[in-house]
Design an enzyme around this catalytic site. Structure first.
Site, short mmCIF file in Angstrom:
data_model
loop_
_atom_site.label_atom_id
_atom_site.label_comp_id
_atom_site.label_asym_id
_atom_site.label_seq_id
_atom_site.Cartn_x
_atom_site.Cartn_y
_atom_site.Cartn_z
CG ASN A 174 17.92 2.38 -5.60
OD1 ASN A 174 16.83 3.13 -5.39
ND2 ASN A 174 17.09 1.46 -5.79
CE LYS A 193 15.80 -1.27 -5.03
NZ LYS A 193 15.07 -2.64 -5.62
CG HIS A 228 15.52 0.35 -10.51
ND1 HIS A 228 14.44 -0.80 -10.33
CD2 HIS A 228 16.91 -0.02 -10.12
CE1 HIS A 228 15.44 -1.43 -9.34
NE2 HIS A 228 16.44 -0.41 -8.57
CD GLU A 237 12.30 -1.38 -7.78
OE1 GLU A 237 13.22 -0.83 -6.75
OE2 GLU A 237 13.31 -2.79 -7.46
CD GLU A 243 20.18 -1.78 -10.49
OE1 GLU A 243 20.98 -2.60 -9.16
OE2 GLU A 243 19.47 -1.71 -10.07
N GLY A 287 16.72 -8.29 -5.12
CA GLY A 287 15.36 -8.28 -4.00
C GLY A 287 15.29 -9.53 -3.73
CB SER A 337 20.53 -10.12 -4.51
OG SER A 337 19.68 -10.22 -4.38
P1 13P Z 1 18.26 -5.14 -4.19
O1 13P Z 1 20.14 -4.90 -3.54
O2 13P Z 1 17.96 -5.29 -2.84
O3 13P Z 1 18.90 -6.78 -4.82
O4 13P Z 1 18.51 -4.22 -4.94
C1 13P Z 1 19.11 -3.79 -5.92
C2 13P Z 1 18.71 -3.00 -6.69
O5 13P Z 1 17.41 -2.72 -6.99
C3 13P Z 1 19.25 -1.29 -6.94
O6 13P Z 1 18.77 -0.34 -7.26
#
Ligand code: 13P
Length: 247
Positions: free
Chosen positions: A10, A12, A94, A96, A164, A170, A210
């Site tokens: 991802n 982002k 997601h 976010e 997740e 993150g 992560s």
């Molecule tokens: P990170 O791997 O940066 O923690 O992000 C995970 C994520 O949100 C994947 O969709």
């Protein structure tokens, strides 16, 4: 029942044509386990670019879509448009989208139904926040999120469920392999009870939060962990190591 390992990157809202082009070159040239489905989640504006540059053995995913095919919805992207760019997947729900943009379970359910009806595969994300885990309601939260998704799915062969935990995204705080396995196992049990045993056995449940080259192997060795959804590390050559976690 063997489930094909699935690794989604991802990206982002990161990268530009130069850096993503370099990443794509690295991926195209790398030795990757052929027994893994790999999908790169590109920003909407770069979907066409990513699809045209990435080797055909890699899939591409949009990171969001709207719940109808077309119309007066300024700024939105429909599954039909995503498919028109040769892109086969979309990430929905997601954390976010849920927590920064306030998307409700109801909207995520509607998007899931429409994306699937339009022929896209859906990477459907669920996960609890830190206060929910600390409050002992992880299961309640992820089951409720899964129910809304399940209510909108007819064909599970096009769905990947991504667990997740929000506190792991993150933050550098990866869930332990035991924590991930515990939730994945419970989700599979939930699917067995509320959908069917066949779906529970075949649907891929992937972990995100992560994931790194350092943590991927032990996580991948867990019985119910069928792959990863990777944020930060998916923008680095390290993604190759994660794709090959089981090789
Ligand atoms: P990170 O791997 O940066 O923690 O992000 C995970 C994520 O949100 C994947 O969709």
């Amino acid at each position: 029942m063997t489930r094909k390992f699935f690794v989604g990157g991802n990206w982002k809202m990161n990268g530009d044509k130069k850096s993503l082009g370099e990443l794509i070159q690295t991926m195209n040239g790398a030795k990757v386990d052929p027994n893994v489905d790999v999908v790169c989640g590109a920003p909407t504006i770069y979907l066409d670019f990513a699809r045209s540059k990435l080797d055909a053995k890699f899939g591409v995913a949009a990171q969001n879509c709207y719940k109808v095919a077309k119309g007066a919805f300024t700024g939105e992207t429909s599954p039909a448009m995503i498919k028109d760019c040769g892109v086969e997947w979309v990430i929905l729900g997601h954390s976010e989208r849920r927590h920064v943009f306030g998307e409700s379970d109801e909207l995520i359910g509607q998007k899931t139904a429409h994306a699937l009806e339009s022929g896209l595969g859906v990477i459907a994300c669920i996960g609890e926040k830190l206060d929910e885990r600390e409050g002992g309601i992880t299961e309640k939260v992820v089951f409720a999120q899964t129910k809304v998704i399940a209510d909108n799915v007819k064909d599970w062969s096009k769905v990947v469920l991504a667990y997740e935990p929000v506190w792991a995204i993150g933050t550098g705080k990866t869930a332990s392999p035991q924590q991930a396995q515990e939730v994945h196992h419970k989700l599979r049990d939930w699917l067995k009870t509320h959908v069917s045993e066949a779906v529970a056995n075949s649907v891929r449940i992937i972990y995100g939060g992560s994931v790194t080259g350092g943590t991927c192997k032990e996580l991948a060795s867990q019985k119910d962990v069928d792959g990863f959804l990777v944020g930060g590390a998916s923008l680095k050559p390290e993604i190759i190591e994660i794709i090959n976690a089981k090789a």
